[in-house]
Motif scaffolding. Structure first.
Motif, mmCIF file in Angstrom:
data_model
loop_
_atom_site.group_PDB
_atom_site.id
_atom_site.type_symbol
_atom_site.label_atom_id
_atom_site.label_comp_id
_atom_site.label_asym_id
_atom_site.label_seq_id
_atom_site.Cartn_x
_atom_site.Cartn_y
_atom_site.Cartn_z
ATOM 1 N N ALA A 87 36.894 -0.889 -14.060
ATOM 2 C CA ALA A 87 37.479 -0.791 -12.723
ATOM 3 C C ALA A 87 38.851 -0.140 -12.766
ATOM 4 C CB ALA A 87 37.570 -2.176 -12.088
ATOM 5 N N THR A 88 39.653 -0.490 -13.756
ATOM 6 C CA THR A 88 40.988 0.094 -13.878
ATOM 7 C C THR A 88 40.910 1.610 -14.022
ATOM 8 O OG1 THR A 88 41.863 -1.922 -14.873
ATOM 9 C CG2 THR A 88 43.090 0.112 -15.295
ATOM 10 N N ALA A 89 40.025 2.071 -14.885
ATOM 11 C CA ALA A 89 39.891 3.512 -15.109
ATOM 12 C C ALA A 89 39.347 4.219 -13.872
ATOM 13 C CB ALA A 89 38.981 3.773 -16.302
ATOM 14 N N LEU A 90 38.332 3.655 -13.259
ATOM 15 C CA LEU A 90 37.708 4.314 -12.111
ATOM 16 C C LEU A 90 38.604 4.295 -10.885
ATOM 17 C CD1 LEU A 90 34.039 3.128 -12.617
ATOM 18 C CD2 LEU A 90 34.925 5.454 -12.856
ATOM 19 N N ASN A 91 39.323 3.203 -10.661
ATOM 20 C CA ASN A 91 40.191 3.132 -9.486
ATOM 21 C C ASN A 91 41.238 4.232 -9.481
ATOM 22 O OD1 ASN A 91 38.890 1.066 -8.186
ATOM 23 N ND2 ASN A 91 40.184 -0.530 -9.068
ATOM 24 N N SER A 92 41.743 4.578 -10.652
ATOM 25 C CA SER A 92 42.733 5.651 -10.687
ATOM 26 C C SER A 92 42.082 7.034 -10.648
ATOM 27 C CB SER A 92 43.639 5.511 -11.914
ATOM 28 O OG SER A 92 42.873 5.593 -13.089
ATOM 29 N N ALA A 93 40.778 7.115 -10.875
ATOM 30 C CA ALA A 93 40.090 8.406 -10.924
ATOM 31 C C ALA A 93 39.419 8.809 -9.615
ATOM 32 C CB ALA A 93 39.040 8.388 -12.035
ATOM 33 N N ARG A 117 28.157 -2.860 -12.671
ATOM 34 C CA ARG A 117 29.081 -3.528 -13.581
ATOM 35 C C ARG A 117 30.429 -3.920 -12.991
ATOM 36 N NH1 ARG A 117 28.983 -5.725 -17.801
ATOM 37 N NH2 ARG A 117 30.701 -4.679 -18.785
ATOM 38 N N LEU A 118 30.927 -3.179 -12.036
ATOM 39 C CA LEU A 118 32.280 -3.427 -11.545
ATOM 40 C C LEU A 118 32.397 -4.792 -10.894
ATOM 41 C CD1 LEU A 118 33.248 0.022 -9.961
ATOM 42 C CD2 LEU A 118 33.889 -0.883 -12.194
ATOM 43 N N PRO A 119 33.583 -5.392 -10.973
ATOM 44 C CA PRO A 119 33.800 -6.656 -10.258
ATOM 45 C C PRO A 119 33.743 -6.399 -8.751
ATOM 46 C CG PRO A 119 35.847 -5.899 -11.276
ATOM 47 C CD PRO A 119 34.771 -4.962 -11.710
ATOM 48 N N CYS A 120 33.432 -7.431 -7.988
ATOM 49 C CA CYS A 120 33.268 -7.297 -6.531
ATOM 50 C C CYS A 120 34.432 -6.579 -5.865
ATOM 51 C CB CYS A 120 33.083 -8.667 -5.891
ATOM 52 S SG CYS A 120 31.459 -9.362 -6.167
ATOM 53 N N GLU A 121 35.645 -6.927 -6.261
ATOM 54 C CA GLU A 121 36.819 -6.333 -5.601
ATOM 55 C C GLU A 121 36.958 -4.834 -5.851
ATOM 56 O OE1 GLU A 121 38.297 -8.112 -9.519
ATOM 57 O OE2 GLU A 121 37.009 -8.806 -7.907
ATOM 58 N N ALA A 122 36.256 -4.286 -6.826
ATOM 59 C CA ALA A 122 36.329 -2.853 -7.128
ATOM 60 C C ALA A 122 35.184 -2.072 -6.495
ATOM 61 C CB ALA A 122 36.334 -2.641 -8.637
ATOM 62 N N LEU A 123 34.286 -2.756 -5.805
ATOM 63 C CA LEU A 123 33.133 -2.066 -5.224
ATOM 64 C C LEU A 123 33.457 -1.343 -3.923
ATOM 65 C CD1 LEU A 123 30.303 -4.615 -5.983
ATOM 66 C CD2 LEU A 123 30.748 -2.429 -7.110
ATOM 67 N N GLY A 124 34.499 -1.756 -3.222
ATOM 68 C CA GLY A 124 34.890 -1.079 -1.981
ATOM 69 C C GLY A 124 35.199 0.388 -2.197
ATOM 70 N N PRO A 125 36.091 0.721 -3.140
ATOM 71 C CA PRO A 125 36.372 2.134 -3.396
ATOM 72 C C PRO A 125 35.129 2.907 -3.854
ATOM 73 C CG PRO A 125 38.090 0.766 -4.346
ATOM 74 C CD PRO A 125 37.006 -0.162 -3.874
ATOM 75 N N LEU A 126 34.263 2.266 -4.619
ATOM 76 C CA LEU A 126 33.023 2.921 -5.050
ATOM 77 C C LEU A 126 32.144 3.230 -3.842
ATOM 78 C CD1 LEU A 126 30.922 3.673 -7.377
ATOM 79 C CD2 LEU A 126 30.021 1.413 -6.962
ATOM 80 N N ALA A 127 31.990 2.263 -2.940
ATOM 81 C CA ALA A 127 31.166 2.467 -1.744
ATOM 82 C C ALA A 127 31.742 3.586 -0.873
ATOM 83 C CB ALA A 127 31.056 1.171 -0.951
ATOM 84 N N GLN A 163 28.201 -7.572 0.397
ATOM 85 C CA GLN A 163 27.406 -7.222 1.569
ATOM 86 C C GLN A 163 28.231 -6.432 2.575
ATOM 87 O OE1 GLN A 163 25.720 -10.909 2.905
ATOM 88 N NE2 GLN A 163 24.369 -11.069 1.147
ATOM 89 N N SER A 164 29.486 -6.806 2.760
ATOM 90 C CA SER A 164 30.319 -6.065 3.709
ATOM 91 C C SER A 164 30.623 -4.664 3.196
ATOM 92 C CB SER A 164 31.614 -6.825 4.006
ATOM 93 O OG SER A 164 32.448 -6.861 2.877
ATOM 94 N N THR A 166 28.637 -2.904 1.269
ATOM 95 C CA THR A 166 27.397 -2.150 1.397
ATOM 96 C C THR A 166 27.181 -1.753 2.854
ATOM 97 O OG1 THR A 166 26.465 -3.318 -0.479
ATOM 98 C CG2 THR A 166 24.921 -2.171 0.946
ATOM 99 N N SER A 167 27.511 -2.633 3.783
ATOM 100 C CA SER A 167 27.357 -2.273 5.194
ATOM 101 C C SER A 167 28.302 -1.132 5.543
ATOM 102 C CB SER A 167 27.564 -3.477 6.100
ATOM 103 O OG SER A 167 28.896 -3.877 6.109
ATOM 104 N N GLU A 168 29.488 -1.091 4.936
ATOM 105 C CA GLU A 168 30.423 0.012 5.126
ATOM 106 C C GLU A 168 29.799 1.312 4.647
ATOM 107 O OE1 GLU A 168 34.728 1.354 3.345
ATOM 108 O OE2 GLU A 168 34.394 -0.783 3.636
ATOM 109 N N LEU A 169 29.148 1.269 3.489
ATOM 110 C CA LEU A 169 28.463 2.442 2.958
ATOM 111 C C LEU A 169 27.340 2.872 3.915
ATOM 112 C CD1 LEU A 169 27.612 4.534 0.797
ATOM 113 C CD2 LEU A 169 26.341 2.699 -0.324
ATOM 114 N N LEU A 170 26.533 1.916 4.350
ATOM 115 C CA LEU A 170 25.407 2.250 5.230
ATOM 116 C C LEU A 170 25.877 2.795 6.567
ATOM 117 C CD1 LEU A 170 23.031 -0.732 4.413
ATOM 118 C CD2 LEU A 170 22.879 1.646 3.612
ATOM 119 N N GLU A 171 26.977 2.256 7.100
ATOM 120 C CA GLU A 171 27.527 2.795 8.342
ATOM 121 C C GLU A 171 27.943 4.244 8.165
ATOM 122 O OE1 GLU A 171 30.717 0.240 9.604
ATOM 123 O OE2 GLU A 171 29.377 -1.473 9.836
#
Length: 176
Positions: A87-93, A117-127, A163-164, A166-171
């Motif tokens: 997450a640390t590496a990806l968040n800065s990338a 693999r990422l922790p829940c708190e790092a999934l927002g930027p990925l989505a 879930q929230s 993922t809903s952001e991604l789907l929206e």
């Protein structure tokens, strides 16, 4: 130990860089991916080295024409190291990756491994990254869909936070 992990990280970086230069004879791509796995295993106990290994791969991917092999190597490392190091590496990338025109199949592989693999708190930027990729790269949508599936699976199996996201991604996808 840390010295071995650092040495493997240096070797991986050197071989990935050589793979993008036609004047040097690099290892075969499969061998480089095995080296990435070995490096991930060696750095797993050292979060900072794990994070730097992923950052190295992404830096080389951004300087490569397609970035395919370095992205695949980053995906192999993400799949093995501790989630917070990834997450640390990806968040800065994310900002640099969003600006690049990387090979969709390898990018999707990296995103799929990260989604698992990422922790829940790092999934927002990925989505958000994935939604933006769907929006800006219509040609890559079929391949990028394979990265959305693990994220959706996590949403079904984990906390409301996922879930929230993922809903952001789907929206974002619905707006397309």
């Amino acid at each position: 130990d840390a010295a071995v992990a650092e040495a493997l990280r240096g070797d991986l970086k050197q071989h990935l860089a050589a793979s993008s230069l036609e004047s040097l004879e690099p290892l075969e791509p499969g061998s480089i991916l095995v080296l990435a796995q070995a490096t991930a295993l060696a750095t797993k106990s050292f979060a900072e080295l794990s994070s730097k290994t992923i950052a190295d791969c992404l830096e080389i991917a951004l300087g490569d024409a397609s970035g395919a092999l370095p992205l695949q190597a980053a995906a192999e490392v993400v799949a093995i190291v501790e989630a917070h190091a990834a997450a640390t590496a990806l968040n800065s990338a994310w900002p640099a990756l969003a600006q690049a025109s990387l090979e969709p199949k390898s990018l999707s592989l990296l995103l799929a491994k990260a989604a698992g693999r990422l922790p829940c708190e790092a999934l927002g930027p990925l989505a958000r990254f994935l939604a933006k990729a769907f929006e800006t790269r219509p040609d890559a949508r079929p391949v990028l869909l394979s990265a959305a599936v693990p994220l959706a699976r996590r949403a079904g199996a984990e906390a409301v936070e996922v879930q929230s996201m993922t809903s952001e991604l789907l929206e974002g996808l619905v707006r397309l």
